[in-house]
Design a protein around this motif. Sequence first.
Motif, short mmCIF file in Angstrom:
data_model
loop_
_atom_site.label_atom_id
_atom_site.label_comp_id
_atom_site.label_asym_id
_atom_site.label_seq_id
_atom_site.Cartn_x
_atom_site.Cartn_y
_atom_site.Cartn_z
N ASP A 164 25.59 -4.70 20.12
CA ASP A 164 26.88 -5.38 20.19
C ASP A 164 26.76 -6.86 19.84
OD1 ASP A 164 28.34 -3.14 20.92
OD2 ASP A 164 27.97 -3.43 23.05
N GLY A 240 41.61 -2.43 31.31
CA GLY A 240 40.23 -2.58 30.86
C GLY A 240 39.33 -2.81 32.05
N THR A 243 34.46 -6.47 32.65
CA THR A 243 33.21 -6.86 31.99
C THR A 243 32.98 -8.37 32.08
OG1 THR A 243 34.40 -7.03 29.88
CG2 THR A 243 33.29 -4.95 30.36
N SER A 244 34.04 -9.10 32.40
CA SER A 244 33.93 -10.55 32.52
C SER A 244 34.97 -11.05 33.51
CB SER A 244 34.14 -11.22 31.15
OG SER A 244 34.29 -12.61 31.31
N ARG A 247 38.81 -12.36 32.87
CA ARG A 247 40.02 -11.55 32.89
C ARG A 247 40.72 -11.62 34.25
NH1 ARG A 247 37.85 -6.00 29.85
NH2 ARG A 247 37.07 -7.04 27.96
N ASN A 268 34.16 0.86 35.22
CA ASN A 268 33.16 0.89 34.16
C ASN A 268 31.92 1.59 34.71
OD1 ASN A 268 31.88 -1.00 35.77
ND2 ASN A 268 32.41 -2.74 34.48
N ARG A 301 37.89 -10.20 24.46
CA ARG A 301 36.61 -9.77 23.91
C ARG A 301 35.89 -8.94 24.95
NH1 ARG A 301 32.14 -12.20 26.00
NH2 ARG A 301 32.43 -14.06 27.27
N GLY A 302 34.88 -8.16 24.50
CA GLY A 302 34.01 -7.47 25.43
C GLY A 302 32.68 -8.20 25.44
N SER A 306 36.23 -7.24 20.38
CA SER A 306 36.78 -6.02 20.95
C SER A 306 37.24 -5.08 19.86
CB SER A 306 37.97 -6.36 21.85
OG SER A 306 38.69 -5.21 22.19
#
Length: 420
Positions: A164, A240, A243-244, A247, A268, A301-302, A306
């Motif tokens: 990634d 979602g 992941t961060s 958010r 997740n 973004r991931g 994204s």
Amino acid sequence: MALLHLHLIIIIVYLLLLFPKIDSSLKYESDDTSHEKTKYFREENDLYSTTSKWDKYIKLIEKAKENHINQTNDDNESIFHHQINLDFSYWKNQPKDEIQKQLNRIESVAKTHRLTLYQIINHRLYRQIDDELIFPARNYGIEHFLLNIIDSLPDMEFLINTYDWPQNQPNIPILSFSKSLFSHDTDILYPAWSFWDGGPALGSVYPTGIGRWDIMRQALNKARQDIPWSKKESRGFFRGSRTSSERDPLILLSRNHPELLDAQYTKNQAWKSDQDTLGYPPADELKHEAFCQFKYLFNFRGVAASFRLRHLFLCGSLVIHVGSDWIEFFYHNLEPWYHYIPISTDLNNVKNILLFAQNNDRLVGKIARQGRDFIWNYLIMENIELYWKELLLEYYKLFGNEKKIVKKSKFIQVHRRAKP
């Protein structure tokens, strides 16, 4: 005679009662029409109105309209070709001898960084065996496009990164699907594998990956037709995983102001308890078509760029894109305030942006249409394939040489696979 006078009196009284009603009704219709005309005029023609509380946003939209890039392209180039020029500009200024020295040990570099080394010899494609690949499905998605254009490519070899994150090697060119503008990554962008295969799996919704772009385009276009702009909810939307923490402010705003947006965390792979979803139970994952019922869709973004962004546009909803760091090959052609509304990662003005959108429906609806039309018209499979071809021909022009390419002893030939 008395009867006649009585009739006259009745008629006069009736007329006196009738006239005010007619006048009042006409005045109301006239005022309402004037109001609607004024509203339309302000939003569509008087965008520089200094009396508007939304003046700063309206000016940004009008400026973007003035600066709008005419989306045309040379008959011999894809519309995204400018990104290829940007990516190779770094390499054109590097010492050729040093680059060639690194390319002479390309197989060693591939092993050290766990990259895929592809060889094209006599219009056949070769690489390491499947067991040596980090993410085989990602390679399969890449190879679909390579095999489609292989008859147009000379003998060459190149490194592809399927992680990634970019590699950012200063002395050897590496192809990556995403990179960071802020860190000046030297990677060369290629269209992600997820356009065909190897996209991210999302629980029971997309257990084997999001799915081919050509098929998803049609599904999302149908959802857009079923839920046109006038029928969408005038609220923001986000689903979602966490992941961060960047958010978090959006999720908290949703909990305090559900009239503005519906933003919730899903599970997740690392989820253990509600603490991992900011104290609330995780929300169900939804297919992308379900997003289309909302007017304003958030994209974060991931780990890198994204994969979701291109899908959001096809809902015909307004895309609110958070941050400007991570990019894919087509991002350069997306214009802020013309195709989407940008917002900083601190999300400080997110509430104002949502209120602005709710109070300027015509204006943001037009941005939504412009963003959707660009992705629908230009981000098509033919252009993705053409981008691959232009990219590799430019690569060969810079790094190809007269040295004969010899197949590595343990490499296998890549053949076409069944459609995913």
